[in-house]
Design an enzyme around this catalytic site. Structure first.
Site, mmCIF file in Angstrom:
data_model
loop_
_atom_site.group_PDB
_atom_site.id
_atom_site.type_symbol
_atom_site.label_atom_id
_atom_site.label_comp_id
_atom_site.label_asym_id
_atom_site.label_seq_id
_atom_site.Cartn_x
_atom_site.Cartn_y
_atom_site.Cartn_z
ATOM 1 N N GLY A 259 -22.875 48.528 116.807
ATOM 2 C CA GLY A 259 -23.642 47.283 116.938
ATOM 3 C C GLY A 259 -23.104 46.430 118.071
ATOM 4 N N ASP B 22 -24.581 51.328 120.231
ATOM 5 C CA ASP B 22 -25.652 50.543 119.611
ATOM 6 C C ASP B 22 -26.879 51.439 119.521
ATOM 7 O OD1 ASP B 22 -25.845 47.143 119.478
ATOM 8 O OD2 ASP B 22 -27.710 48.273 119.221
ATOM 9 N N ILE B 23 -27.915 50.953 118.802
ATOM 10 C CA ILE B 23 -29.185 51.702 118.806
ATOM 11 C C ILE B 23 -30.106 51.170 119.893
ATOM 12 C CG2 ILE B 23 -29.208 52.481 116.396
ATOM 13 C CD1 ILE B 23 -31.038 50.046 115.792
ATOM 14 N N TYR C 112 -27.493 39.330 102.547
ATOM 15 C CA TYR C 112 -26.419 39.379 103.554
ATOM 16 C C TYR C 112 -25.061 39.109 102.891
ATOM 17 C CZ TYR C 112 -23.838 37.728 107.743
ATOM 18 O OH TYR C 112 -22.937 37.519 108.750
ATOM 19 N N LYS D 276 -21.922 41.621 102.130
ATOM 20 C CA LYS D 276 -20.596 41.367 102.705
ATOM 21 C C LYS D 276 -19.516 41.356 101.618
ATOM 22 C CE LYS D 276 -21.405 41.084 107.142
ATOM 23 N NZ LYS D 276 -20.826 42.049 108.100
HETATM 24 C C1 AKB Z 1 -25.386 33.726 109.836
HETATM 25 O O1 AKB Z 1 -25.721 32.543 109.989
HETATM 26 O O2 AKB Z 1 -26.008 34.533 109.159
HETATM 27 C C2 AKB Z 1 -24.101 34.172 110.492
HETATM 28 C C3 AKB Z 1 -22.951 34.001 109.559
HETATM 29 C C4 AKB Z 1 -22.375 32.675 109.320
HETATM 30 O O3 AKB Z 1 -22.486 34.947 109.005
HETATM 31 N N1 AKB Z 1 -23.895 33.445 111.700
#
Ligand code: AKB
Length: 330
Positions: free
Chosen positions: A26, A52-53, A159, A163
């Site tokens: 990435g 990267d792709i 997200y 994580k």
């Molecule tokens: C986002 O806003 O998604 C990123 C982060 C804070 O991980 N910049």
């Protein structure tokens, strides 16, 4: 650029035997080119391979080795790591918070399955693995002011969930298989290159709008405080953290940061350069994400354990952003 390896039979040689060879996935995102440059300065140009792709620009192609690599293709990742004798994997391939909410299945694929691939390849070939985590790995039940390294993490975005999963999987692989896994929880990153699909992106847009239209439409409320940092601090910290001796690390995942501000505080700072900057506030779905994230970040452990030191405060950051952006808009 040509990629050198240690083997004569490949027709190439590795320029300095003892240096690690690094693969960055990435690498065409907000962080890859800058990290590649720092690591190339430290380990040699050909020892850092960007991948990267997406298609690379001429500037990236001229800066050093670049390869196509899809983090979803574990076999291809294996092939690259074997053929190019990779020692460290920096896994940047991911979807950010706002775009992840708009495309949950894709975010699950890239941010969860992609991480599984990185972990497996790193375990199999005994590589050091770095992957970034984020302030987004915390949620509304976390202490938000300040947020310590170890506390409740119940994020509400895919997200953030991915994580937390990556942090836990990396730490599990460390304890179970001895994988040298390292992760930093990044705040919003301020750079002249634009990110894509994040919740902290408004800050970068405000700089660009100040130097073009002088009107910024902000998708957050004026008082939304989030931790941020200037990209140079973040990349130096990342390279230093990767080089830190294992014995210095009491944890595998550390918070880092430097400043925190709200849109109205950032606007006040930018108005020192562009006095007539106008901000129109129009909060959207990203407000809810921001409201669930840390307002201030505690990064005491990073300072104590491996000597983390940020250099830029809010005014220093605005000064260097203005210095770097002004010539682009002249
Ligand atoms: C986002 O806003 O998604 C990123 C982060 C804070 O991980 N910049």
């Amino acid at each position: 650029g040509a990629v050198s390896t240690r083997r004569e039979s490949h027709g190439y040689y590795k320029d300095v035997e003892t240096r690690p060879r690094v693969l960055i996935t990435g690498a065409l995102g907000q962080l890859g080119p800058g990290l590649a440059q720092i690591l190339r300065d430290r380990f040699g140009r050909d020892n850092v391979i960007m991948s990267d792709i997406n298609k690379a620009s001429d500037a990236v192609l001229e800066s050093g080795p670049f390869l196509f690599a899809d983090v979803m293709d574990v076999r291809a990742l294996r092939e690259i790591c074997v053929n190019y004798e990779i020692d460290w994997l920096v896994h940047f391939g991911a979807l950010l918070s706002a775009i992840g909410e708009a495309n949950v299945p894709l975010a699950m694929q890239v941010n969860i399955e992609g991480v599984h691939n990185a972990l497996e390849v790193a375990r199999q070939y005994k590589m050091k693995l770095f992957l970034p985590s984020t302030i987004g790995a915390f949620g509304p039940d976390s202490p938000r002011d300040p947020t310590p390294d170890l506390c409740i993490q119940r994020p509400r975005t895919i997200y953030g969930v991915s994580k937390v999963h990556a942090e836990l999987m990396g730490e599990y692989y460390h304890h179970k298989f001895g994988l040298d896994f390292r992760s930093l929880r990044y705040p919003g990153v301020i750079s002249t290159d634009q990110p894509g699909g994040g919740t902290t992106d408004y800050a970068l847009h405000m700089f660009h709008d100040a130097l073009t239209t002088k009107v910024h439409h902000c998708y957050l409320r004026p008082d939304t405080r989030m931790p941020m940092m200037y990209i140079d601090d973040l990349l130096t910290a990342t390279a230093n953290f990767m080089q830190a001796p294992e014995r210095a690390l009491r944890m595998r995942t550390y918070n880092i940061g430097s400043v925190d501000f709200t849109p109205e505080e950032l606007a006040a700072e930018i108005r020192k350069y562009v006095p007539d900057l106008e901000i129109v506030y129009n909060p959207d779905h990203r407000q809810e994400i921001a409201d669930s994230w840390p307002q201030r970040f505690s990064y005491l452990s990073a300072e104590q354990d491996w000597g983390y030191r940020p250099l830029y405060d809010l005014s220093g950051m605005c000064e260097i952003m203005m210095q770097s952006l002004l010539p682009k808009y002249k």
